[in-house]
Design a protein around this motif. Structure first.
Motif, PDB file in Angstrom:
ATOM      1  N   ASP B 210       0.885  -1.495   0.196  1.00 16.93           N
ATOM      2  CA  ASP B 210      -0.168   0.099   0.170  1.00 16.93           C
ATOM      3  C   ASP B 210       1.319   1.094  -0.500  1.00 16.93           C
ATOM      4  OD1 ASP B 210      -1.899   2.121  -0.050  1.00 16.93           O
ATOM      5  OD2 ASP B 210      -2.318   1.444   2.546  1.00 16.93           O
ATOM      6  N   TYR B 211       1.076   1.828  -1.124  1.00 16.03           N
ATOM      7  CA  TYR B 211       2.232   2.902  -1.521  1.00 16.03           C
ATOM      8  C   TYR B 211       1.855   3.792  -1.800  1.00 16.03           C
ATOM      9  CZ  TYR B 211       3.170   1.711  -6.147  1.00 16.03           C
ATOM     10  OH  TYR B 211       3.280   1.440  -7.340  1.00 16.03           O
ATOM     11  N   GLU B 212       1.638   5.137  -1.698  1.00 16.78           N
ATOM     12  CA  GLU B 212       1.585   6.196  -2.962  1.00 16.78           C
ATOM     13  C   GLU B 212       2.977   6.719  -3.259  1.00 16.78           C
ATOM     14  OE1 GLU B 212      -0.796   9.791  -2.035  1.00 16.78           O
ATOM     15  OE2 GLU B 212      -1.293   8.523   0.056  1.00 16.78           O
ATOM     16  N   PHE B 213       3.619   7.400  -4.089  1.00 17.11           N
ATOM     17  CA  PHE B 213       4.482   7.725  -4.747  1.00 17.11           C
ATOM     18  C   PHE B 213       4.113   9.108  -5.212  1.00 17.11           C
ATOM     19  CE2 PHE B 213       8.605   5.077  -4.777  1.00 17.11           C
ATOM     20  CZ  PHE B 213       8.029   4.804  -3.214  1.00 17.11           C
ATOM     21  N   HIS B 214       4.869  10.380  -5.145  1.00 12.20           N
ATOM     22  CA  HIS B 214       4.519  11.667  -5.592  1.00 12.20           C
ATOM     23  C   HIS B 214       5.772  12.131  -6.407  1.00 12.20           C
ATOM     24  CE1 HIS B 214       0.290  11.717  -4.311  1.00 12.20           C
ATOM     25  NE2 HIS B 214       0.343  11.605  -3.002  1.00 12.20           N
ATOM     26  N   ARG B 215       5.593  12.516  -7.527  1.00  7.72           N
ATOM     27  CA  ARG B 215       7.167  13.345  -7.798  1.00  7.72           C
ATOM     28  C   ARG B 215       6.958  14.607  -8.357  1.00  7.72           C
ATOM     29  NH1 ARG B 215       6.582   8.232  -9.134  1.00  7.72           N
ATOM     30  NH2 ARG B 215       7.943   6.667  -9.559  1.00  7.72           N
ATOM     31  N   TYR B 216       8.148  15.980  -7.976  1.00 10.90           N
ATOM     32  CA  TYR B 216       7.570  16.765  -8.069  1.00 10.90           C
ATOM     33  C   TYR B 216       8.690  17.400  -9.350  1.00 10.90           C
ATOM     34  CZ  TYR B 216       4.509  16.680  -4.396  1.00 10.90           C
ATOM     35  OH  TYR B 216       3.254  17.147  -3.735  1.00 10.90           O
ATOM     36  N   ASP B 217       8.318  18.058 -10.478  1.00  4.41           N
ATOM     37  CA  ASP B 217       8.772  18.870 -11.546  1.00  4.41           C
ATOM     38  C   ASP B 217       9.686  20.341 -10.779  1.00  4.41           C
ATOM     39  OD1 ASP B 217       8.552  17.399 -13.765  1.00  4.41           O
ATOM     40  OD2 ASP B 217       6.418  17.487 -13.932  1.00  4.41           O
ATOM     41  N   GLY B 218      10.433  20.293 -10.996  1.00  4.84           N
ATOM     42  CA  GLY B 218      11.071  21.992 -10.619  1.00  4.84           C
ATOM     43  C   GLY B 218      11.631  21.830  -9.285  1.00  4.84           C
ATOM     44  N   ALA B 219      11.820  20.133  -8.920  1.00  2.00           N
ATOM     45  CA  ALA B 219      12.592  20.118  -7.721  1.00  2.00           C
ATOM     46  C   ALA B 219      13.653  19.045  -7.096  1.00  2.00           C
ATOM     47  CB  ALA B 219      11.231  20.523  -6.495  1.00  2.00           C
ATOM     48  N   GLY B 220      14.913  19.571  -6.928  1.00  6.39           N
ATOM     49  CA  GLY B 220      15.603  18.393  -6.342  1.00  6.39           C
ATOM     50  C   GLY B 220      15.930  18.182  -5.084  1.00  6.39           C
ATOM     51  N   HIS B 221      17.202  18.010  -4.215  1.00  4.87           N
ATOM     52  CA  HIS B 221      16.498  17.149  -2.808  1.00  4.87           C
ATOM     53  C   HIS B 221      16.053  18.369  -1.415  1.00  4.87           C
ATOM     54  CE1 HIS B 221      18.292  14.255  -0.679  1.00  4.87           C
ATOM     55  NE2 HIS B 221      18.717  14.840   0.511  1.00  4.87           N
ATOM     56  N   GLY B 222      15.550  18.048  -0.849  1.00  6.36           N
ATOM     57  CA  GLY B 222      15.682  19.031   0.676  1.00  6.36           C
ATOM     58  C   GLY B 222      14.754  19.814   0.031  1.00  6.36           C
TER      59      GLY B 222
END
Lengths: 88, 253
Positions: B210-222
């Motif tokens: 049971d998981y959900e992953f969200h990936r963000y454009d224009g963002a790196g670490h932290g």
């Protein structure tokens, strides 16, 4: 995240920190998230005393280019010092 | 939790001592809402820069949202000092062992459940190395009800990265994960790289987790770190925080 890049050096000398001069016994050079420098990762130099606690530290955070400049300056000065002392 | 102008808001935030790995007494920063509760709990695993102001701030944010929040000093054995000095010492010593961190986290989880206002549920949260540690705790500690891993690097590890302190790659513990997982990542991050995040997701999917992953454009670490202008991305951070609150509200209340 954090990298796993850390190099170590043994030192003979002194350094000056917030509590004044101390005997510099070792240094770590890491590439990781800086505390103060405004880059994502920095070359981070920690010069430490010889106490087990390692409480005295002088910290420097540099971008890669200036870290190389500093390293080259150190080498130039050490080479010139060798010439001055007639060691090479 | 919906907060309105009519909502009573109050908290008690202070340094406390808990029992960590080896029954060691270690400091932890605890922030808890005032009132009878019952409140869910969240353990925060701090990042590589150490037990610093951002993590104390984040702990209070959780309390303000109605969580019993606690952030143990995972670098306690390195002694006290300014957080960057302690973190540098830990880095020089080769980092803290995974087993010690999980046991410190277990101490914090157990501590939260002893609080009289606990609702009995506890989640784990972490960013950077703390995201990795939160995931390790979700797989190895007992009594974790939800896990938020924010850009935890080295969940995927090569064989030559394993050592006494990191004996197992966290991705290889995925079978043991038995709580919902939230993952938040920047697509410009290099640790974890987008490829490593994909690899982790493939393993979760393969095992039916049971998981959900969200990936963000224009963002790196932290990119949640408002105190690091080079990393901070306001728009992505605001959206990411909303996902964190929604996730924990759904699974811990």
């Amino acid at each position: 995240m954090c990298t796993d890049i850390t190099e170590h050096a043994t030192l003979t000398g002194s350094a000056k920190g917030p509590q004044g001069w101390f005997t510099a016994a070792s240094a770590e050079v890491a590439y990781d998230h800086p505390t103060h420098a405004t880059v994502e990762h920095a070359i981070m130099v920690s010069v430490r005393d010889g106490d087990a606690d390692g409480q005295q530290r002088v910290a420097v955070e540099l971008d890669r280019s200036s870290a190389r400049d500093l390293a080259r300056a150190l080498l130039r000065a050490a080479d010139a010092a060798d010439d001055y002392e007639g060691d090479r | 939790m919906t907060v309105t102008t009519g909502t009573y808001r109050g908290m008690l935030a202070e340094t406390v001592t808990i029992r960590g790995a080896g029954d060691d007494p270690i400091y932890a920063y605890q922030a808890r809402p005032l009132g009878p509760g019952p409140f869910p709990g969240v353990v925060l695993f701090h990042h590589r820069p150490g037990w610093d102001d951002w993590y104390h701030h984040a702990t209070r944010l959780f309390a303000d949202r109605g969580y019993l929040a606690i952030c143990p000093d995972l670098y306690a054995r390195a002694g006290h000092g300014e957080p960057d000095d302690v973190a540098a010492k830990v880095r020089a010593e080769g980092d803290v062992p995974d087993a010690q961190v999980v046991a410190d986290g277990q101490g914090a989880i157990d501590h939260l459940r002893t609080l009289p206002t606990s609702n009995g549920k506890v989640g784990v949260f972490g960013t950077c190395s703390g995201g990795r540690h939160a995931y390790l705790a979700a797989c190895q500690a007992t009594g974790v009800d939800a896990c938020a891993d924010l850009w935890g690097g080295r969940v995927v590890m090569a064989e030559d990265e394993l050592n006494d302190r990191y004996p197992v790659a966290p991705i290889d513990l995925t079978e043991q994960l038995d709580c919902p997982l939230l993952g938040i990542f920047g697509l410009e991050d290099r640790s974890p790289s987008p490829e490593e995040v994909d690899q982790h997701e493939a393993r979760l999917r393969e095992l039916g987790k049971d998981y959900e992953f969200h990936r963000y454009d224009g963002a790196g670490h932290g990119f949640f770190y408002h105190d690091r202008p080079n990393n901070y991305r306001a728009e992505q951070a605001l959206d990411g925080w909303q996902k964190v609150w929604r996730f924990f509200d759904e699974h811990l209340r």
